[in-house]
Design a protein around this motif. Structure first.
Motif, PDB file in Angstrom:
ATOM      1  N   GLY A  45       0.817  -1.261  -0.040  1.00 41.74           N
ATOM      2  CA  GLY A  45      -0.006   0.051   0.198  1.00 41.74           C
ATOM      3  C   GLY A  45       0.754   1.358   0.142  1.00 41.74           C
ATOM      4  O   GLY A  45       0.594   2.252  -0.885  1.00 41.74           O
ATOM      5  N   PHE A  46       2.189   1.263   0.788  1.00 41.63           N
ATOM      6  CA  PHE A  46       2.801   2.451   0.940  1.00 41.63           C
ATOM      7  C   PHE A  46       3.447   2.851  -0.439  1.00 41.63           C
ATOM      8  O   PHE A  46       3.581   3.954  -1.172  1.00 41.63           O
ATOM      9  CB  PHE A  46       3.934   2.093   1.923  1.00 41.63           C
ATOM     10  N   CYS A  47       3.985   1.799  -1.200  1.00 43.25           N
ATOM     11  CA  CYS A  47       4.456   1.730  -2.380  1.00 43.25           C
ATOM     12  C   CYS A  47       3.502   2.462  -3.411  1.00 43.25           C
ATOM     13  O   CYS A  47       3.835   3.494  -4.502  1.00 43.25           O
ATOM     14  CB  CYS A  47       5.050   0.463  -3.131  1.00 43.25           C
ATOM     15  N   ASN A  48       2.298   1.805  -3.414  1.00 45.71           N
ATOM     16  CA  ASN A  48       1.139   2.285  -4.179  1.00 45.71           C
ATOM     17  C   ASN A  48       1.057   3.725  -4.184  1.00 45.71           C
ATOM     18  O   ASN A  48       0.784   4.729  -5.049  1.00 45.71           O
ATOM     19  CB  ASN A  48      -0.101   1.596  -4.198  1.00 45.71           C
ATOM     20  N   MET A  49       0.919   4.248  -2.771  1.00 38.50           N
ATOM     21  CA  MET A  49       0.728   5.573  -2.548  1.00 38.50           C
ATOM     22  C   MET A  49       1.813   6.503  -2.869  1.00 38.50           C
ATOM     23  O   MET A  49       1.681   7.701  -3.296  1.00 38.50           O
ATOM     24  CB  MET A  49       0.520   5.828  -0.989  1.00 38.50           C
ATOM     25  N   LEU A  50       3.175   6.032  -2.654  1.00 32.50           N
ATOM     26  CA  LEU A  50       4.108   6.615  -3.467  1.00 32.50           C
ATOM     27  C   LEU A  50       4.129   6.867  -4.789  1.00 32.50           C
ATOM     28  O   LEU A  50       4.373   8.171  -5.289  1.00 32.50           O
ATOM     29  CB  LEU A  50       5.329   6.206  -2.772  1.00 32.50           C
ATOM     30  N   GLN A  51       3.616   6.015  -5.478  1.00 31.11           N
ATOM     31  CA  GLN A  51       3.630   5.893  -7.051  1.00 31.11           C
ATOM     32  C   GLN A  51       2.626   6.985  -7.306  1.00 31.11           C
ATOM     33  O   GLN A  51       2.845   7.591  -8.180  1.00 31.11           O
ATOM     34  CB  GLN A  51       3.364   4.414  -7.671  1.00 31.11           C
ATOM     35  N   ARG A  52       1.444   7.095  -6.723  1.00 36.49           N
ATOM     36  CA  ARG A  52       0.391   7.864  -7.039  1.00 36.49           C
ATOM     37  C   ARG A  52       0.650   9.393  -6.685  1.00 36.49           C
ATOM     38  O   ARG A  52       0.376  10.232  -7.466  1.00 36.49           O
ATOM     39  CB  ARG A  52      -0.897   7.612  -6.257  1.00 36.49           C
ATOM     40  N   TYR A  53       1.373   9.465  -5.430  1.00 35.92           N
ATOM     41  CA  TYR A  53       2.082  10.944  -5.309  1.00 35.92           C
ATOM     42  C   TYR A  53       2.771  11.416  -6.358  1.00 35.92           C
ATOM     43  O   TYR A  53       2.633  12.343  -6.771  1.00 35.92           O
ATOM     44  CB  TYR A  53       2.703  10.784  -3.825  1.00 35.92           C
ATOM     45  N   ARG A  88       3.935  -7.894  -8.353  1.00 39.90           N
ATOM     46  CA  ARG A  88       3.995  -8.319  -9.941  1.00 39.90           C
ATOM     47  C   ARG A  88       3.183  -7.079 -10.338  1.00 39.90           C
ATOM     48  O   ARG A  88       4.038  -6.436 -11.623  1.00 39.90           O
ATOM     49  CB  ARG A  88       3.503  -9.489 -10.152  1.00 39.90           C
ATOM     50  N   THR A  89       2.128  -6.696 -10.161  1.00 42.95           N
ATOM     51  CA  THR A  89       1.490  -5.542 -11.102  1.00 42.95           C
ATOM     52  C   THR A  89       2.092  -4.141 -11.028  1.00 42.95           C
ATOM     53  O   THR A  89       2.283  -3.736 -12.049  1.00 42.95           O
ATOM     54  CB  THR A  89      -0.244  -5.597 -10.536  1.00 42.95           C
ATOM     55  N   LEU A  90       2.269  -3.851  -9.729  1.00 44.80           N
ATOM     56  CA  LEU A  90       3.213  -2.549  -9.583  1.00 44.80           C
ATOM     57  C   LEU A  90       4.510  -2.518 -10.257  1.00 44.80           C
ATOM     58  O   LEU A  90       4.838  -1.642 -11.018  1.00 44.80           O
ATOM     59  CB  LEU A  90       3.352  -2.179  -8.180  1.00 44.80           C
ATOM     60  N   THR A  91       5.306  -3.735 -10.150  1.00 43.97           N
ATOM     61  CA  THR A  91       6.484  -3.720 -10.883  1.00 43.97           C
ATOM     62  C   THR A  91       6.248  -3.360 -12.327  1.00 43.97           C
ATOM     63  O   THR A  91       6.960  -2.655 -13.358  1.00 43.97           O
ATOM     64  CB  THR A  91       7.314  -5.179 -10.678  1.00 43.97           C
TER      65      THR A  91
END
Length: 930
Positions: free
Chosen positions: A42-50, A284-287
């Motif tokens: 979740g943290f990585c997804n939030m950083l990516q969205r940021y 996998r998906t985020l990568t």
């Protein structure tokens, strides 16, 4: 570059991101080694969205994520109770904290923390430095403690609500501007951080005082002038405590830092470094998504789980643009042909609402392979319905409903084609409304439930996040909210295709992942015999509904209102004055300020807590809290049942159609919603009367069959308690027998009060009841209640052995099991503090309650065949009871057939040492039958 005018600094509150990620997403473990990584994901997804959102003219020139380092800071030196009452960090979050630092560094964003200081102090220092240098600063957080910094180029941004917080926003929150926030916080205190403040003074009162006197010091110096005596005395008596509180909430704007603003310059991520980290986490998906964004090659994640069509699933990204809009016969026939080639299809319906009895079918989505999905719109309107002159014309590009169903129905009913759904009961009922019986089917929600009960919820969004690393398209932006919300038939076709087809695509992929895992974790039999076969049984019961008499409910509402008025008069006499019995705040004032009872605790609002647990404790020694509990019970009965049930009567059928959740409780118990018919209180006379409103149709009778003390019988078997087994075999009154054993009272001298106490202990022990809990139930002192429990374990030592063995097994394996093989996971069994006690009690109870739930499931699944030749319908399941409606004259035949099924539902899988018995009753209404 040197930070100065024209530069824009972003400071991200790292802890807020972490805890938001941890609580918003279901638990997730790394497939290769079981390491918890849900919060990191979740943290990585939030950083990516940021990163993706912050581009353009207002983009930051400098950025840092600020973390807390350790829990001991200079504030603990000032006040040793600072943050002392905070719950311990969840065990599965602890190993993820350092990984969030690694993630920040992998994104090439500055990552800062400092021993002895909180993240808020670092943020304060950097914000002040940025302001002094002539630049701007945006603090990405909603933490109220940071609001003291807002103004003169410093603002806050709440990323969760997508709103900016400026000086006016702070004033709306605190009633004062940022420069006075610290003074208000010093007065109001903070129960979360254990900042003492001024007892009895909340935010609103604090703001009034500060606005009147200017600042905190002036207020304390002039406290003698305050007119309200209690408030005046509080400020005088606690002046030093309030001054200490101000020091605790004041942020240190001079935190010594070993870096400068210039070190926080925005940097482009290093694709290799970032993708290597994401691959190590097995995201996998985020990568893949970030690799595409960086125009780089995604690394191969070698340890992907062995799935059917694994390369196919891994290689096919979610792409909503590729989903097909099926608008004519030829296109639909191609899909039917493709379905027959593979032999299965994922199916999902879109409707005008969530009530299957009243909702219209809007469209159907299908999927035959990952990424291969379509949507068949059927009744979408040409406009959104917000046009004053808009009609109900259908949008172009849709087949006539009858034509589409003529093509689809043979496939949906074909025994050679497996239909795959997520919460298939909903879709099956929608199809049943138009005469289609969907079979055979698989249900991904129930596959997950069979494998992961107790670990996470089993909704599609949660499963997609967890097992596919994919966040589904949200429904809310399509439908809106509040009064302006629309139904799905008003959604434009282009948007509807993407949303609906994705649901079928996700469902198919979940099936490909979850189906093989049933065998791996050895729950295939649970899914095949206890979960899936229950779906059509429940769907039929829900569609049947039960008749409810509106006039009876109305009369009861009036009677309850009169009784409540009588209790109010009684309470006024006990209190010595009139007050609003429905106001928890006023009840708290009466109990703790005016009556001076002990145990009063104030929450964040400055009001006393007067929940049921508080009042039940007080009711063991005082009359007024006991009467308040009685009043609240009547109030709930009136509002939740006699008033609300009238709104649930279906205008077409005249019946109430509840909905059962199969995957709601981890133990296998069914949950009932809209309306909840399983929580009707039956311990009180008033609660039992609610059942009088549930009536039989003309010429019919209601029949209730109820397992007699099924959980105590299962406890006697599982814990191997000879005394209980023998008592059941003899047909003894088990509660009287327990009372006789415990209190040395001969059976012929038994009183109803002694038996009632034994009954409370019998059932309480099953649920791991404490001395506190039993004291509340019986309204007796805690010491006396604990004595009862201790004596119980002395008389039945096998129960203590069972409890100890079960806790040990749960800690070693992370789950407990029912006699039928259902696994109930216990993820918090190794946690610390109050949660550990709750987890242990749940683990002890789960095999007993779960086995009882499995027994009644098995009975329900067999029941339709057993009563097929009788003029009878199964209507409701409430815990250990089944309710039927039968033509008059056939009651005895129904009771004989249903009892045979229920009493032998455990056979042949489980042989119980104690025979199950079922009590039966009949009547014109449910109260008579029960």
């Amino acid at each position: 570059m040197t930070f100065g005018k024209g530069h824009h600094l972003h400071l991200i509150d790292g802890s807020a991101f972490i805890f938001r990620a941890y609580h918003a997403l279901p638990p997730l473990t790394r497939k290769s080694d079981g390491l918890p990584i849900g919060a990191v994901s979740g943290f990585c997804n939030m950083l990516q969205r940021y990163v993706e959102a912050n581009t353009g003219d207002d983009a930051p020139t400098h950025v840092a994520v600020i973390f807390d380092k350790g829990s001991h800071t200079f504030r603990n030196e000032m006040y040793d109770q600072y943050k002392a009452n905070r719950e311990a960090m969840p065990e599965d979050l602890r190993p993820q904290i350092p990984l969030t630092r690694e993630a920040t560094i992998a994104f090439n964003i500055a990552c800062e923390e400092k021993e002895g200081f909180e993240a808020d102090d670092i943020i304060a220092t950097l914000a002040v430095q940025a302001r002094a240098a002539g630049g701007r600063c945006t603090i990405i957080s909603s933490d109220k403690d940071l609001m003291q910094l807002v103004g003169d180029g410093v603002e806050m941004f709440d990323a969760m609500k997508n709103t900016r917080i400026d000086r006016e926003g702070v004033h709306a929150k605190f009633g004062v501007y940022p420069e006075s926030v610290v003074d208000v916080q010093a007065l109001a205190g903070d129960s979360v951080d254990n900042v003492p403040g001024a007892p009895g003074i909340g935010i609103k009162t604090a703001a009034l005082l500060i606005n009147e006197y200017g600042d905190l010091e002036a207020l304390l110096e002039r406290a003698e002038e305050i007119k309200q005596p209690k408030r005046r005395q509080t400020l005088i008596d606690h002046a030093e405590q309030i001054r200490l509180s101000r020091k605790l909430v004041l942020l240190d704007e001079n935190t010594p830092l070993d870096f400068t603003l210039d070190d926080l310059e925005v940097r482009e991520p290093d694709p290799e470094k970032l993708l290597t980290f994401l691959a190590k986490m097995e995201f996998r998906t985020l990568t893949k998504r970030i690799a595409d964004a960086l125009d780089a090659e995604a690394p191969v994640i070698a340890d992907a789980p062995p799935l059917p069509d694994a390369p196919k699933m891994a290689d096919v990204p979610f792409d909503a643009e590729q989903y097909e809009h099926v608008g004519d016969t030829a296109a639909l026939q191609k899909w039917i042909n493709a379905i027959y080639e593979v032999g299965y299809v994922a199916v999902d319906t879109e409707t005008t609402g969530l009530d299957e009895m009243t909702a219209d079918l809007v469209g159907i989505s299908l999927a035959t392979a990952p990424g291969k999905a379509c949507y068949i719109p059927l009744i979408h309107k040409a406009n959104r319905g917000d046009d004053l002159f808009g009609g109900d014309e259908l949008a172009e590009g849709q087949m006539p409903l009858e034509e589409a169903l003529k093509i689809l129905t043979p496939m949906l009913e074909d025994p050679a084609i497996l239909k795959i759904g997520q919460n298939m009961k909903f879709d099956a009922k929608i199809f049943a409304q138009i005469g289609i019986t969907v079979a055979p089917f698989d249900d991904t929600m129930l596959m997950s439930y069979a494998q992961h009960a107790g670990l996470h919820n089993h909704g599609m969004d949660a499963l997609s996040e967890r097992y596919l690393n994919h966040t589904p398209i949200p429904i809310k932006p399509l439908l809106g909210s509040g009064k302006s919300a629309i139904t799905f038939d008003k959604v434009p076709l282009a948007d509807a295709v993407k949303y609906a087809a994705e649901d079928a695509d996700i469902t198919l992929r979940l099936w490909q992942y979850l189906k093989p895992q049933l065998h791996t974790v050895q729950v295939t039999k649970v899914y095949e015999t206890l979960e899936r076969p229950l779906v059509p049984v429940l769907a039929a019961m829900e569609r049947s509904g039960v008749k409810v008499d509106r006039d009876t409910l109305s009369r009861m509402s009036n009677a309850f209102a009169q009784k409540m008025a009588g209790l109010e008069d009684e309470l006024y006499g006990l209190a010595g004055r009139k007050f609003n019995v429905g106001s928890p705040a006023q009840v708290g004032e009466i109990l703790f300020d005016e009556m001076g009872l002990e145990g009063g605790k104030k929450g964040k609002t400055g009001k006393y807590a007067t929940g049921a647990d508080v009042l039940e404790d007080l009711a063991t020694e005082h009359e007024l809290p006991a009467r308040v509990l009685d009043w609240r019970q009547l109030s709930k009965l009136k509002s939740t049942y006699t008033d609300a049930l009238q709104d649930h009567i279906n205008p077409d059928t005249g019946r109430v159609h509840t909905s059962y959740s199969i995957a709601g409780a981890s133990t296998g118990r069914l949950a009932s919603t809209d309306p909840n018919l399983q929580n009707i209180p039956i311990r009180s006379e008033e609660g039992r009367r609610i059942r009088e409103a549930f009536v039989a149709e003309e010429g019919k009778t209601l029949v209730a069959l109820d397992y007699s003390q099924i959980e105590l019988r299962i406890l006697a078997h599982i814990a191997d308690i000879p005394a209980l087994k023998e008592a059941f075999a003899r047909g003894d009154d088990i509660h009287a027998m327990t009372a006789s054993e415990m209190f040395d009272v001969p059976m012929d001298e038994m009183t109803s009060d002694i038996r009632r106490r034994a009954k409370a202990i019998n059932f309480g022990v099953i649920y791991g009841i404490s001395g506190f809990g039993l004291a509340r139930n019986l309204r007796i002192p805690r010491a006396e209640a604990q004595g009862f429990i201790d004596r119980y374990f002395e008389r039945f030592p096998g129960i203590r052995t069972y409890m100890d063995d079960t806790k040990k097994f749960a800690k070693e394996h992370g789950y407990v099991q029912t006699l039928f093989g259902r696994k109930i996971h216990t993820p918090e069994i190794a946690s610390k503090g109050p949660r550990a006690g709750f987890a242990a009690r749940a683990a002890i109870n789960a095999p007993i309650q779960g086995t009882a739930a499995d027994v009644i499931r098995r009975a329900m699944i067999r029941m339709p065949d057993a009563i097929a030749d009788l003029p009878a319908t199964m209507l409701l399941q409430v815990h250990d009871e089944l309710l039927f409606e039968v033509e008059k004259g056939s009651e005895d035949k129904l009771i004989a057939a249903a009892r045979e099924v229920m009493e032998n539902a455990n056979d042949p899988v489980v042989k119980l040492d104690v025979k199950l018995t079922v009590d039966a009753g009949t009547g014109a209404n449910w109260a008579e039958a029960h």
